[in-house]
Design an enzyme around this catalytic site. Sequence first.
Site, PDB file in Angstrom:
ATOM      1  N   HIS A  58       0.817  -1.225   0.000  1.00 17.87           N
ATOM      2  CA  HIS A  58       0.000   0.000   0.000  1.00 17.87           C
ATOM      3  C   HIS A  58       0.855   1.281   0.000  1.00 17.87           C
ATOM      4  O   HIS A  58       0.746   2.085  -0.926  1.00 17.87           O
ATOM      5  CB  HIS A  58      -1.003  -0.043   1.150  1.00 17.87           C
ATOM      6  CG  HIS A  58      -1.675   1.257   1.438  1.00 17.87           C
ATOM      7  ND1 HIS A  58      -2.562   1.836   0.560  1.00 17.87           N
ATOM      8  CD2 HIS A  58      -1.567   2.105   2.492  1.00 17.87           C
ATOM      9  CE1 HIS A  58      -2.978   2.988   1.075  1.00 17.87           C
ATOM     10  NE2 HIS A  58      -2.394   3.175   2.247  1.00 17.87           N
ATOM     11  N   HIS A  83       3.660   6.915   5.341  1.00 14.58           N
ATOM     12  CA  HIS A  83       2.477   7.625   5.812  1.00 14.58           C
ATOM     13  C   HIS A  83       1.656   6.865   6.846  1.00 14.58           C
ATOM     14  O   HIS A  83       0.928   7.467   7.618  1.00 14.58           O
ATOM     15  CB  HIS A  83       1.599   8.089   4.646  1.00 14.58           C
ATOM     16  CG  HIS A  83       0.743   7.022   4.045  1.00 14.58           C
ATOM     17  ND1 HIS A  83       1.159   6.203   3.045  1.00 14.58           N
ATOM     18  CD2 HIS A  83      -0.528   6.647   4.332  1.00 14.58           C
ATOM     19  CE1 HIS A  83       0.188   5.366   2.727  1.00 14.58           C
ATOM     20  NE2 HIS A  83      -0.850   5.598   3.498  1.00 14.58           N
ATOM     21  N   ASP A  84       1.762   5.534   6.882  1.00 11.24           N
ATOM     22  CA  ASP A  84       0.994   4.775   7.877  1.00 11.24           C
ATOM     23  C   ASP A  84       1.867   4.261   9.018  1.00 11.24           C
ATOM     24  O   ASP A  84       1.386   3.546   9.891  1.00 11.24           O
ATOM     25  CB  ASP A  84       0.292   3.588   7.203  1.00 11.24           C
ATOM     26  CG  ASP A  84      -0.973   4.025   6.477  1.00 11.24           C
ATOM     27  OD1 ASP A  84      -1.651   4.945   6.977  1.00 11.24           O
ATOM     28  OD2 ASP A  84      -1.276   3.455   5.411  1.00 11.24           O
ATOM     29  N   GLU A  87       1.019   5.797  12.679  1.00 15.65           N
ATOM     30  CA  GLU A  87      -0.309   5.395  13.134  1.00 15.65           C
ATOM     31  C   GLU A  87      -0.343   3.907  13.502  1.00 15.65           C
ATOM     32  O   GLU A  87      -0.924   3.529  14.496  1.00 15.65           O
ATOM     33  CB  GLU A  87      -1.323   5.689  12.021  1.00 15.65           C
ATOM     34  CG  GLU A  87      -2.735   5.228  12.307  1.00 15.65           C
ATOM     35  CD  GLU A  87      -3.454   6.114  13.311  1.00 15.65           C
ATOM     36  OE1 GLU A  87      -2.930   7.204  13.616  1.00 15.65           O
ATOM     37  OE2 GLU A  87      -4.516   5.691  13.794  1.00 15.65           O
ATOM     38  N   ASP A  88       0.285   3.089  12.699  1.00 17.84           N
ATOM     39  CA  ASP A  88       0.084   1.645  12.835  1.00 17.84           C
ATOM     40  C   ASP A  88       1.219   0.869  13.475  1.00 17.84           C
ATOM     41  O   ASP A  88       1.071  -0.314  13.738  1.00 17.84           O
ATOM     42  CB  ASP A  88      -0.185   1.032  11.451  1.00 17.84           C
ATOM     43  CG  ASP A  88      -1.436   1.623  10.810  1.00 17.84           C
ATOM     44  OD1 ASP A  88      -2.303   2.092  11.562  1.00 17.84           O
ATOM     45  OD2 ASP A  88      -1.534   1.603   9.575  1.00 17.84           O
ATOM     46  N   ASP A 150      -3.376   8.382  -1.205  1.00 13.98           N
ATOM     47  CA  ASP A 150      -3.729   7.301  -0.281  1.00 13.98           C
ATOM     48  C   ASP A 150      -5.159   6.850  -0.551  1.00 13.98           C
ATOM     49  O   ASP A 150      -5.452   5.667  -0.688  1.00 13.98           O
ATOM     50  CB  ASP A 150      -3.577   7.847   1.149  1.00 13.98           C
ATOM     51  CG  ASP A 150      -3.925   6.834   2.221  1.00 13.98           C
ATOM     52  OD1 ASP A 150      -3.509   5.671   2.090  1.00 13.98           O
ATOM     53  OD2 ASP A 150      -4.616   7.217   3.193  1.00 13.98           O
TER      54      ASP A 150
HETATM   55 MN    MN Z   1      -2.733   4.590   3.903  1.00  8.83          MN
END
Ligand code: MN
Length: 738
Positions: A58, A83-84, A87-88, A150
Site C-alpha cells: 500500500h 504515511h501509515d 499510526e500503525d 492514499d
Molecule cells: Mn494509507
Amino acid sequence: MYSKEERQEITRRYRDLLKVWKNRSTPEEAKMVRQAFNLAVEAHIDMRRKSGEPFVYHPLEVATICAHDLRLDTTSIICALMHDVVEDTDYTLEDIERLFNPRVAMIIGGLTKIKGIFDDGTRSIQAEYFKRMILALAEDMRVILIKLADRLHNMRTLEHMSREGQLKIASETLIMYAPLAYRMGLYNIKTELEDLSLKFTEPEVYHHIKEQLESTSSDRDSFINRFIYPIKDVLSKFEIPYIIHVRTKSVFSIWQKMQKKNIPFEDVYDIFAVRIIIDSVFENEKLDCWKVYSLITDIYKPKHDRVRDWISIPKATGYESLHLTVMSSEGKWVEIQIRTQRMHEIAESGFAAHHQYKNSQDEGKAIETWLTRIREQFQNPDNNALSFLDNFKLDLYSEEIYTFTPKGDMRKLPVGATALDFAYNVHTEIGNHSIGAKVNLTLVPLNHVLKSGDQVEIIISKIQKPQKIWLEYAITARAQNYILEALKAEKKLHYKEGREKLQELFREIGMEYNKQHVKKFQEYNNIASTIDLYYEIAMGTIGIKELKNCCHKIERNPWFNVLIPFSKTKPAIPKTLDESITERIKNKPEEMLLGEKVDIEYQIALCCNPIPGDDVIGLIMPQKPIMIHRSNCKIAIDLMSSFGKRIVKAKWNKKDPILFLAGIQFTGIDKIGFIYQLTDIISNKYKLKIRSFHLDSSNEVSIGKIMLYVHDTKNLNDLINDLKKIKEIKKINRMNPV
Ligand code: MN
C-alpha cells in the site's frame, strides 16, 4: 514475516517506483527514499491488507501515485512511503524526525491526524466537518496531496472491503475527495475517483455504461479516424509537430450527463473529445494554438457558442487549453481541445508537473509556488466552484479552536485554551486526575496552549488531585469551576484534621478554644471561612507563630478583648473585587506601594499584565509573593472567591522608571507598508521594545497582537492614540485581561 515471493514482489514494486520517479536529483535524496522504503518494509512486516497481501504494498503504491501521477517532490515520496508508519506501528514522530527531518515528521504528523479523524471506520464524517478540518490540519499542502494518493489507492483496492465499508468509503470519496482533487487541478485523479466511486455505489449503472462504451468502441475508432484524417493532413502540411489523443469521457460524467439531460447513452454526443497536443515554445504558445484553431475551422464548422479560451485566461486551477466543438462531415458534434505539451502536463498531473526541476534548489521553490497557489484557491473560491467547496475558507477570525481526542472526537475550545481545559472538557474526572498531556504525540505540561488541529491525549494518574496553580492554567469557566469545586472538597477533607490541630495549638498557648477566639484568629489571618482556616492549619501554612502574634495583639489592644457575640450568619464570601477591596480597606487602610524599591515581594500577574496607572490589587497567596492583578481581572475575581479577604489595595510608586509588559491588539487592512508604519511609531517615535508580534492575514485583513514594554498607562494610551491615526488600522485597543 514476508515469504520469498513477497520479498521479490516488494523489490519489484520498489523498482517500479524508482522508474517513475523522475524528479530525483541528488544521491542523498535517493538514499533517503531508500531509507524510507526500508523503514516501511520493516515497520509493516507483520501487517496484512484485507486482501491478505503484505501491507507494505500500500505505501509503495501511494508513493508511486505521488511520483508518477502527481509528480511530487522527494519529500512527498518519503512521506508517502511512511504515511501509515506512525499510526500503525511502534515508530513515533520523534523517530521520524531524528531519522529524516522536521518537515518529513510534520507532514507525516498531519497525515496521522487526518487518518485518525477521517478514516475511523465507525464514524461517518460530515462534509461540513471535512471542509473545516482539512485545511486546519494540513499545515503543508503535501499532506492533502498524499492523502488524495492514499485515498486513490484505497479506492483501487476497495473490492476487499465489506459491502458496508465499500459504500461508506465510496460515497465519502464522491462527496469529498473527488471535488478536492478537482479543485486542485488534478483532473485525472478526480476522474478515477469518481469512476471508482460509481463502480461501488451503483455497480449496475457503472457496468452498463462501461459495456456500452466497449461495444461502441470500434465504431467510434473508425469514426474518429475519418474525422481526424484531414486535421492530421493539414498539421503536417504546416509542419506543426503534434500528437493526437482521443479522450473518452469518464463513466461517471457520461452518467451525469444522462441523468441531467434525461437521455440514453446513445444520445450523449460528447462521449469523447479529440485532444491535439502541439510542440511549441513558451513565447509562441498562444499564437500556435490559435493557428491550429484556424486550420481546423477551415475544415469543420465550429459551434460559435462552444469556444472556450482557457489560454488567455487560465482556470484558477492553472488549467490552460483551447476548446471548440465542430460539426463533423457525418453530422455529429465533436469536441476538440488544443493545447501545448506544457499545458497538457499541467492538466494531467497538476501544476507540479510543470516544474520539471533542473536542480534541487529549484524544486523546493517551485513546489512551494504551486502549493501556495492551491492554498490561495482554497481561500478564494470562485463562482464556478462546486457548491461543496464554495465556502471552503479557513476561518482565521475564529474565536474557537478545534481539537481532537485520540479517537478523533472534535472538541471546540476558546482560543488560548490549554491542555487542562481540554481535560475538563472531556470529563471532570479526567480533568481532576490529569498530570500532563500528549499533544500530537509529544509530551507537554497541563498549561500548554493548544492550537487548532491538535490531537490531545490526557495523561492521568489516580493519585493526582487538582492544584491551586491550575486556576492559572485553565481559561475556560468550566475547568475553573470544577477546579474550585474540587479544591473546596479537598479542604473539607482536612476540616477535622485542621480543627484538631487548632485545638492543640490553643491548648499549647493556654488559651480557651471557643468560637469567638477561632473567629478572631480567622479574621486576624484575613481568611474568608473556617473551612479555609482549618485547611491552612492542616497544611501547616498557619501555625503557632501566627496564633501567638494574634494573641499578642489581642493583649495589647484591649478593644479586641470586647467579646463579640458569635454571629449565626456565615461569613459572606465577597462576590466582587470592589466589595472585597472596600472591606479590606476598612480593616487595614494602609496601601501597598509598588515599585522597584519596596520590601514586600510581589509579582505582576501574567493573566492581566497590570502596568503603572492601572487600578490594581494585590492578592496574598500562601507562601508566595503577593500577586498584583488589574482590578477588573476575571482570574483575580475567581481567586477571590476561594481566598476571601486576602487582598491588599496596591498603588504604584510613580517615581520608579520601570518598564512593564502590556499587550495591544488590532485589526487592519493588509497593505504594503502598513506594518512598517506601525513598528516605526512603536520603535522610533516611542522607543518602546516589542517582545512579540503576531499577525494573521487573510483576504487583505490582518489581525495582530503585539506585546511590548511600556512605562505606564499614559504611555500606552498615547501610543494607541497615535497608532489609531494609521489609516489602515480599523480597530485597536489594549488587550483585556483574559
Ligand atoms: Mn494509507
